[in-house]
Motif scaffolding. Structure first.
Motif, PDB file in Angstrom:
ATOM      1  N   ILE A  35       0.834  -1.204   0.000  1.00  0.00           N
ATOM      2  CA  ILE A  35       0.000   0.000   0.000  1.00  0.00           C
ATOM      3  C   ILE A  35       0.868   1.252   0.000  1.00  0.00           C
ATOM      4  O   ILE A  35       0.595   2.216  -0.730  1.00  0.00           O
ATOM      5  N   ASP A  36       1.935   1.261   0.802  1.00  0.00           N
ATOM      6  CA  ASP A  36       2.843   2.410   0.842  1.00  0.00           C
ATOM      7  C   ASP A  36       3.470   2.664  -0.531  1.00  0.00           C
ATOM      8  O   ASP A  36       3.520   3.804  -1.000  1.00  0.00           O
ATOM      9  N   GLN A  43      -0.543   6.221  -7.045  1.00  0.00           N
ATOM     10  CA  GLN A  43      -1.661   5.321  -7.271  1.00  0.00           C
ATOM     11  C   GLN A  43      -1.733   4.815  -8.710  1.00  0.00           C
ATOM     12  O   GLN A  43      -2.812   4.620  -9.262  1.00  0.00           O
ATOM     13  N   GLN A  44      -0.598   4.570  -9.294  1.00  0.00           N
ATOM     14  CA  GLN A  44      -0.563   3.999 -10.644  1.00  0.00           C
ATOM     15  C   GLN A  44      -0.227   2.523 -10.520  1.00  0.00           C
ATOM     16  O   GLN A  44       0.830   2.155 -10.020  1.00  0.00           O
ATOM     17  N   TYR A  45      -1.119   1.709 -11.013  1.00  0.00           N
ATOM     18  CA  TYR A  45      -0.912   0.271 -10.925  1.00  0.00           C
ATOM     19  C   TYR A  45      -0.069  -0.229 -12.097  1.00  0.00           C
ATOM     20  O   TYR A  45       0.731  -1.118 -11.947  1.00  0.00           O
ATOM     21  N   GLU A  46      -0.269   0.360 -13.250  1.00  0.00           N
ATOM     22  CA  GLU A  46       0.439  -0.065 -14.449  1.00  0.00           C
ATOM     23  C   GLU A  46       1.641   0.844 -14.692  1.00  0.00           C
ATOM     24  O   GLU A  46       1.763   1.901 -14.119  1.00  0.00           O
ATOM     25  N   SER A  47       2.487   0.432 -15.608  1.00  0.00           N
ATOM     26  CA  SER A  47       3.609   1.301 -15.977  1.00  0.00           C
ATOM     27  C   SER A  47       3.085   2.429 -16.859  1.00  0.00           C
ATOM     28  O   SER A  47       2.103   2.251 -17.579  1.00  0.00           O
TER      29      SER A  47
END
Length: 48
Positions: A35-36, A43-47
């Motif tokens: 989470i950190d 808050q970007q999950y993808e590249s």
């Protein structure tokens, strides 16, 4: 609150004083780390 949740008082206090295992502590630590990092990367999950 015990009445609302339909839990006995003794059951609540037993749960409250329960010892957390090393494995559960490790899992929680890993989750917090993920989470950190997620918030550090805006808050970007993808590249990008």
């Amino acid at each position: 609150m015990c009445k609302v949740l339909k839990v006995s008082k003794s059951g609540y206090y037993r749960w409250k004083q329960a010892i957390i295992s090393k494995r559960i502590k490790l899992i929680n630590l890993v989750k917090e780390s993920i989470i950190d990092i997620y918030y550090e990367l805006k808050q970007q999950y993808e590249s990008p």
